[in-house]
Motif scaffolding. Structure first.
Motif, PDB file in Angstrom:
ATOM      1  N   GLY A 157       0.519   5.504   9.512  1.00 16.41           N
ATOM      2  CA  GLY A 157      -0.451   5.355   8.433  1.00 16.41           C
ATOM      3  C   GLY A 157      -0.770   6.687   7.796  1.00 16.41           C
ATOM      4  O   GLY A 157      -0.664   7.743   8.429  1.00 16.41           O
ATOM      5  N   GLY A 158      -1.162   6.645   6.542  1.00 15.28           N
ATOM      6  CA  GLY A 158      -1.527   7.866   5.829  1.00 15.28           C
ATOM      7  C   GLY A 158      -1.623   7.590   4.347  1.00 15.28           C
ATOM      8  O   GLY A 158      -0.986   6.674   3.824  1.00 15.28           O
ATOM      9  N   SER A 165       6.804   8.795   4.117  1.00 15.93           N
ATOM     10  CA  SER A 165       8.201   8.538   3.752  1.00 15.93           C
ATOM     11  C   SER A 165       9.116   9.644   4.260  1.00 15.93           C
ATOM     12  O   SER A 165      10.248   9.380   4.684  1.00 15.93           O
ATOM     13  CB  SER A 165       8.327   8.397   2.232  1.00 15.93           C
ATOM     14  OG  SER A 165       7.558   7.308   1.764  1.00 15.93           O
ATOM     15  N   THR A 166       8.641  10.885   4.239  1.00 14.65           N
ATOM     16  CA  THR A 166       9.443  11.988   4.761  1.00 14.65           C
ATOM     17  C   THR A 166       9.689  11.810   6.252  1.00 14.65           C
ATOM     18  O   THR A 166      10.798  12.070   6.751  1.00 14.65           O
ATOM     19  CB  THR A 166       8.734  13.325   4.493  1.00 14.65           C
ATOM     20  OG1 THR A 166       8.488  13.456   3.089  1.00 14.65           O
ATOM     21  CG2 THR A 166       9.580  14.491   4.962  1.00 14.65           C
ATOM     22  N   VAL A 263       3.198  -2.380   4.871  1.00 14.53           N
ATOM     23  CA  VAL A 263       3.092  -3.672   5.555  1.00 14.53           C
ATOM     24  C   VAL A 263       1.763  -4.358   5.253  1.00 14.53           C
ATOM     25  O   VAL A 263       1.697  -5.597   5.156  1.00 14.53           O
ATOM     26  CB  VAL A 263       3.293  -3.474   7.071  1.00 14.53           C
ATOM     27  CG1 VAL A 263       2.209  -2.585   7.661  1.00 14.53           C
ATOM     28  CG2 VAL A 263       3.337  -4.800   7.795  1.00 14.53           C
ATOM     29  N   THR A 264       0.689  -3.586   5.068  1.00 14.18           N
ATOM     30  CA  THR A 264      -0.614  -4.193   4.780  1.00 14.18           C
ATOM     31  C   THR A 264      -0.608  -4.900   3.436  1.00 14.18           C
ATOM     32  O   THR A 264      -1.093  -6.039   3.316  1.00 14.18           O
ATOM     33  CB  THR A 264      -1.710  -3.119   4.809  1.00 14.18           C
ATOM     34  OG1 THR A 264      -1.713  -2.477   6.084  1.00 14.18           O
ATOM     35  CG2 THR A 264      -3.071  -3.736   4.560  1.00 14.18           C
ATOM     36  N   ASP A 265      -0.067  -4.249   2.415  1.00 20.64           N
ATOM     37  CA  ASP A 265      -0.034  -4.860   1.087  1.00 20.64           C
ATOM     38  C   ASP A 265       0.829  -6.115   1.074  1.00 20.64           C
ATOM     39  O   ASP A 265       0.475  -7.117   0.434  1.00 20.64           O
ATOM     40  CB  ASP A 265       0.486  -3.851   0.059  1.00 20.64           C
ATOM     41  CG  ASP A 265      -0.465  -2.675  -0.129  1.00 20.64           C
ATOM     42  OD1 ASP A 265      -1.649  -2.832   0.226  1.00 20.64           O
ATOM     43  OD2 ASP A 265      -0.029  -1.625  -0.614  1.00 20.64           O
ATOM     44  N   ILE A 266       1.960  -6.088   1.767  1.00 19.25           N
ATOM     45  CA  ILE A 266       2.821  -7.272   1.814  1.00 19.25           C
ATOM     46  C   ILE A 266       2.102  -8.423   2.505  1.00 19.25           C
ATOM     47  O   ILE A 266       2.147  -9.574   2.051  1.00 19.25           O
ATOM     48  CB  ILE A 266       4.140  -6.945   2.536  1.00 19.25           C
ATOM     49  CG1 ILE A 266       4.925  -5.891   1.768  1.00 19.25           C
ATOM     50  CG2 ILE A 266       4.986  -8.201   2.695  1.00 19.25           C
ATOM     51  CD1 ILE A 266       6.188  -5.452   2.469  1.00 19.25           C
ATOM     52  N   LEU A 296       6.335   0.081  11.372  1.00 21.08           N
ATOM     53  CA  LEU A 296       5.446  -0.398  10.317  1.00 21.08           C
ATOM     54  C   LEU A 296       4.707   0.779   9.704  1.00 21.08           C
ATOM     55  O   LEU A 296       4.100   1.585  10.423  1.00 21.08           O
ATOM     56  CB  LEU A 296       4.443  -1.408  10.883  1.00 21.08           C
ATOM     57  CG  LEU A 296       5.024  -2.567  11.705  1.00 21.08           C
ATOM     58  CD1 LEU A 296       3.910  -3.495  12.168  1.00 21.08           C
ATOM     59  CD2 LEU A 296       6.066  -3.332  10.907  1.00 21.08           C
ATOM     60  N   ALA A 297       4.739   0.875   8.381  1.00 18.09           N
ATOM     61  CA  ALA A 297       4.075   1.974   7.667  1.00 18.09           C
ATOM     62  C   ALA A 297       3.124   1.401   6.633  1.00 18.09           C
ATOM     63  O   ALA A 297       3.386   0.349   6.035  1.00 18.09           O
ATOM     64  CB  ALA A 297       5.107   2.877   6.990  1.00 18.09           C
ATOM     65  N   THR A 298       2.000   2.098   6.421  1.00 21.25           N
ATOM     66  CA  THR A 298       1.018   1.656   5.434  1.00 21.25           C
ATOM     67  C   THR A 298       0.184   2.836   4.982  1.00 21.25           C
ATOM     68  O   THR A 298      -0.037   3.783   5.746  1.00 21.25           O
ATOM     69  CB  THR A 298       0.101   0.568   6.012  1.00 21.25           C
ATOM     70  OG1 THR A 298      -0.852   0.176   5.024  1.00 21.25           O
ATOM     71  CG2 THR A 298      -0.645   1.070   7.233  1.00 21.25           C
ATOM     72  N   GLN A 299      -0.262   2.796   3.733  1.00 24.51           N
ATOM     73  CA  GLN A 299      -1.220   3.784   3.251  1.00 24.51           C
ATOM     74  C   GLN A 299      -2.600   3.164   3.063  1.00 24.51           C
ATOM     75  O   GLN A 299      -3.515   3.824   2.603  1.00 24.51           O
ATOM     76  CB  GLN A 299      -0.746   4.398   1.936  1.00 24.51           C
ATOM     77  CG  GLN A 299      -0.655   3.443   0.763  1.00 24.51           C
ATOM     78  CD  GLN A 299      -0.212   4.135  -0.511  1.00 24.51           C
ATOM     79  OE1 GLN A 299       0.031   5.337  -0.520  1.00 24.51           O
ATOM     80  NE2 GLN A 299      -0.102   3.385  -1.589  1.00 24.51           N
ATOM     81  N   ASN A 300      -2.730   1.896   3.429  1.00 23.58           N
ATOM     82  CA  ASN A 300      -4.006   1.199   3.306  1.00 23.58           C
ATOM     83  C   ASN A 300      -4.262   0.394   4.576  1.00 23.58           C
ATOM     84  O   ASN A 300      -4.200  -0.832   4.565  1.00 23.58           O
ATOM     85  CB  ASN A 300      -3.989   0.287   2.074  1.00 23.58           C
ATOM     86  CG  ASN A 300      -5.328  -0.373   1.830  1.00 23.58           C
ATOM     87  OD1 ASN A 300      -6.374   0.141   2.227  1.00 23.58           O
ATOM     88  ND2 ASN A 300      -5.310  -1.530   1.195  1.00 23.58           N
TER      89      ASN A 300
END
Length: 459
Positions: A157-158, A165-166, A263-266, A296-300
């Protein structure tokens, strides 16, 4: 106290440093209205000690609590503002020791804090022995790597431009450099449509890269089917995990790494009762035993999506800088990630082996990714244009004389939900690196469509 004839020896002796610190603290407390006078006229008893800490010298300034006046409390003497003021007055760190009574601790020779590097490239030579090792980050003692067979699923998360992404690209680069398509398969969900399209066409992809929520649901359906197939195979030879199964059969199975960005937005778009979300819960709880790893990655990060049913099965959690302490708690279970420096991209807090460590993520450039993808047989040679990409190129050729002008394209496709000005800009930057668009001759000149891109349009 002894007197020294040599002035240099006097200034370097720690007892004199403690005495000078005591004098300044007495004056500061008097000015702050926190002082009192004993019968012998001294507020602080001065002593010198090393306090059992190697490499640090401390001066101990003890206050007699039995002689404190009513208006002066221990809370006032140990308040954070009081300690900050005393530190500024003395010129050395002043702390409170957790001892009986009140003791000010003056650090005479503070040990400088070791700093993490602000930028560090991925060095495959630091890879330790082990199966499916991935780079986590650079720590104070060197590079930190973990095996996907041991970490199980991963949560990242971030906020935007914090380094998620990096980090994902560094993980994929390390795996693709070490394992063939027979040993490793990738499943990628990229809702932005620009972060992982460079990997299109590589033989490691088990299914095409998904960009729409509907496609994300189909990807999780495929993963569920593969998990059920592997469960039957494992049961046939009494294997409990991938390593045991591959050791007992002639045709080993590859490890499957499923990278799901945003993943959160999806999940919110599909709904918490959709097959995407229900499949995700089942995969998080069971897929790890059958050689399927979720990343799993998310910014929210939202607690209603990343609940205990999912988060409880994600043993490795990485938090880059987040907006609030609540987001940090959702990812790590504790606050702290909201305080990471915004100006240092890639700085993270990682929960590894039940501990929390601060690391600096590895940097993999776009040029390195493109070189890797070309070596694997993917990249521009195996690219296919999406419908919206075909429309953008066709418009640039017909109406802009072959110039890929971002502003005019954004205005022309303003009502098209498939793209935006930001996506067109990212697409132009990627195509320029891949050689599908020419580099602008000067700052005001547009990029031009190359014959190579035209061949993809006609193909």
């Amino acid at each position: 106290m002894d007197k020294y004839p040599d002035e240099q020896n006097v200034l370097s002796d720690p007892r004199w440093e403690v005495a000078e610190a005591a004098r300044r603290i007495r004056q500061a407390l008097t000015r702050m209205g926190l002082s009192y006078t004993t019968k012998d006229g001294h507020l602080v008893e001065v002593s010198y000690s090393r306090v059992g800490v190697v490499g640090r010298e401390y001066g101990l300034l003890e206050v007699d609590l039995q002689r404190l006046p009513r208006k002066v409390t221990v809370n006032k003497l140990t308040h954070r503002d009081t300690l900050h003021h005393l530190t500024a007055v003395v010129g050395k760190p002043v702390k409170k020791l957790n001892t009986t009574g009140l003791t000010y601790c003056v650090v005479l020779h503070p040990t400088p804090k070791r700093q993490l590097p602000k930028r560090v490239g991925l060095d495959m030579d630091t890879r330790p022995p082990g199966e499916y090792m991935i780079p986590v980050g650079q720590g104070h003692k060197g590079a930190v790597w973990r095996s996907l067979l041991e970490t199980s699923h991963i949560l990242i998360g971030g906020e935007s431009r914090s380094g998620k992404s990096t980090w994902l690209n560094s993980m994929l680069a390390a795996l693709l450099n070490a394992y063939s398509a027979e040993q490793l398969q990738l499943v990628v969900v990229d809702p932005k449509g620009v972060e992982f399209t460079a990997y299109g066409g590589i033989p490691h992809l088990a299914v095409p890269i998904a960009e729409e929520p509907k496609q994300a649901g189909e990807v999780t359906d495929w993963l569920m089917g593969e998990m059920n197939r592997r469960r039957r195979l494992f049961a046939s030879c009494f294997a409990k995990h991938l390593t045991a199964y591959n050791a007992r059969v002639r045709e080993p199975l590859p490890l499957i790494v499923a990278v799901i960005d945003e993943v959160t937005d999806i999940a919110l778009q599909c709904g918490l009762r959709s097959r995407f979300y229900t499949n995700l819960i089942r995969l998080a709880s069971k897929a790890g035993s059958f050689g399927i790893v979720l990343v799993l990655a998310t910014q929210n990060p939202k607690a209603e999506v990343l609940n205990t049913l999912i988060k409880g099965n994600l043993s490795t959690r990485i938090a880059f800088r987040v907006a609030t302490s609540g987001h940090s708690r959702t990812i790590l279970g504790t606050k702290g990630a909201e305080g990471l420096p915004r100006e240092i991209r890639g700085r993270m807090l990682a929960r590894l082996d039940a501990g929390l460590v601060e690391l600096q993520g590895f940097l993999v450039t776009d040029a390195e990714i493109l070189a890797l993808v070309r070596r694997l047989g993917g990249g521009p040679a195996g690219l296919r244009l999406e419908p919206i990409e075909r429309d953008l190129v066709a418009y640039a050729v017909e109406h802009l004389d072959g110039g890929f002008k971002i502003g005019q394209l954004a205005r022309a496709f303003a009502d098209d939900e498939r793209t935006s000005a930001w996506r067109i800009r990212k697409l132009a930057e990627r195509w320029e690196q891949e050689g599908l668009l020419t580099k602008p001759a000067h700052a005001a000149a547009p990029r031009k469509v190359t014959p190579r891109l035209l061949s993809l349009l006609e193909g």
